[in-house]
Design an enzyme around this catalytic site. Sequence first.
Site, short mmCIF file in Angstrom:
data_model
loop_
_atom_site.label_atom_id
_atom_site.label_comp_id
_atom_site.label_asym_id
_atom_site.label_seq_id
_atom_site.Cartn_x
_atom_site.Cartn_y
_atom_site.Cartn_z
N SER A 166 0.85 -1.19 0.00
CA SER A 166 0.00 0.00 0.00
C SER A 166 0.89 1.24 0.00
O SER A 166 1.68 1.41 -0.92
CB SER A 166 -0.96 -0.02 1.20
OG SER A 166 -1.87 1.04 1.15
N HIS B 250 -2.63 -1.21 -3.56
CA HIS B 250 -3.84 -0.40 -3.42
C HIS B 250 -3.82 0.76 -4.40
O HIS B 250 -3.03 1.70 -4.25
CB HIS B 250 -3.97 0.13 -1.99
CG HIS B 250 -4.24 -0.93 -0.98
ND1 HIS B 250 -3.94 -0.78 0.35
CD2 HIS B 250 -4.78 -2.17 -1.10
CE1 HIS B 250 -4.30 -1.87 1.01
NE2 HIS B 250 -4.80 -2.74 0.14
N ASP C 210 -4.76 -4.55 6.08
CA ASP C 210 -5.12 -5.41 4.96
C ASP C 210 -3.99 -6.39 4.69
O ASP C 210 -2.84 -6.00 4.54
CB ASP C 210 -5.40 -4.56 3.71
CG ASP C 210 -5.96 -5.37 2.56
OD1 ASP C 210 -6.58 -6.43 2.83
OD2 ASP C 210 -5.80 -4.95 1.40
#
Length: 365
Positions: A185, A211, A307
């Site tokens: 990310s 992401h 995540d």
Amino acid sequence: MAKKIRVLIIDDSASIRQTLTHVLEQDPDIEIMAVASDPFMAARKLQEEIPDVITLDVEMPRMDGITFLRKLMSQRPIPVVMCSSLTEAGSETLLQALEAGAVDVILKSKIGAADSLSDDAMRIREVVKSASHARLSNVRRAAGTIRSASVEGPAKKLTADVMLPPPTGRAMAKTTEMVVCVGASTGGTEALREFLEELPANAPGMVIVQHMPEKFTAAFAKRLNGLCEVEVKEAVDGDPVLRGHVLIAPGDKHMLLERQGARYYVSVKTGPLVSRHRPSVDVLFRSAARSAGSNAMGIIMTGMGDDGARGMLEMHQAGAYTVAQDEASSVVFGMPKEAIAKGGVDRILPLDQIAREVLITQQKF
């Protein structure tokens, strides 16, 4: 009382400046230090005060945001979050911004639609707060990610169960091929570039979730493909996972690893946000635990939030070898930290040693 995060907003749109100010000031930990309509006004304000974070428009009169960003990073590095429109042309510009040292990106479509209590507003505040903790020594090398600012609030947070098919319960045969699953990310775009550039053309097949919103992943994959010996492309539903090939999950879609006999392929699907993201690292990792088991290797890189933490634990429990990027080389040590805390990580490594670890692991297959 904890020190507030002081933000300088630079944007030529009065409505964007007003909306961002309203959204950010809803968080008691954030205060707006100043606003500026162009980089020249911002430069004057920076002579008086130094903010903790800058939000920076890409397209402005007199000097564009990328030029200002490069000047800023060469003279006085400050965490910068870029604001841009969702266009294919804009995706190329934003990749340049990440290369130049921007920590993160939020989309103007989300800013314009945000009210102070919306999911988009929550995400904007989260991005700015995360940027304030970024390790700038790593940002220059591993600069940022692109974020759609589209997440659910904590009460609505869904798990990968909404995307995964029921487990079959069938035994999984060992294959001669290894598949590598990577999640990243904040800081991930440049971290992935550094990682992939070190891999040879015969590296294991790889699937990656970074992401990003739609329209950005295609440009990102194209950029990586021009830099790396491995073939890199944005994944399409049904693409096989092959040695020497890397598949990037498309923005705004989930990607699952599937298996038919000894053949691995990806399933690209629409669906709800999972772990507040789409694509979600948890969806990929948990699907890999079910379809690949000990034939897989999981890698979780720099990024905020959690995540991938549950998915990495499931990969570990299924026999996969799992690696987390260390804190010292991460821009934001969030996702790796959560994965480590859950007990799903076999080894913690600096970014510059992860590619070598992949090749060492490949020799065991």
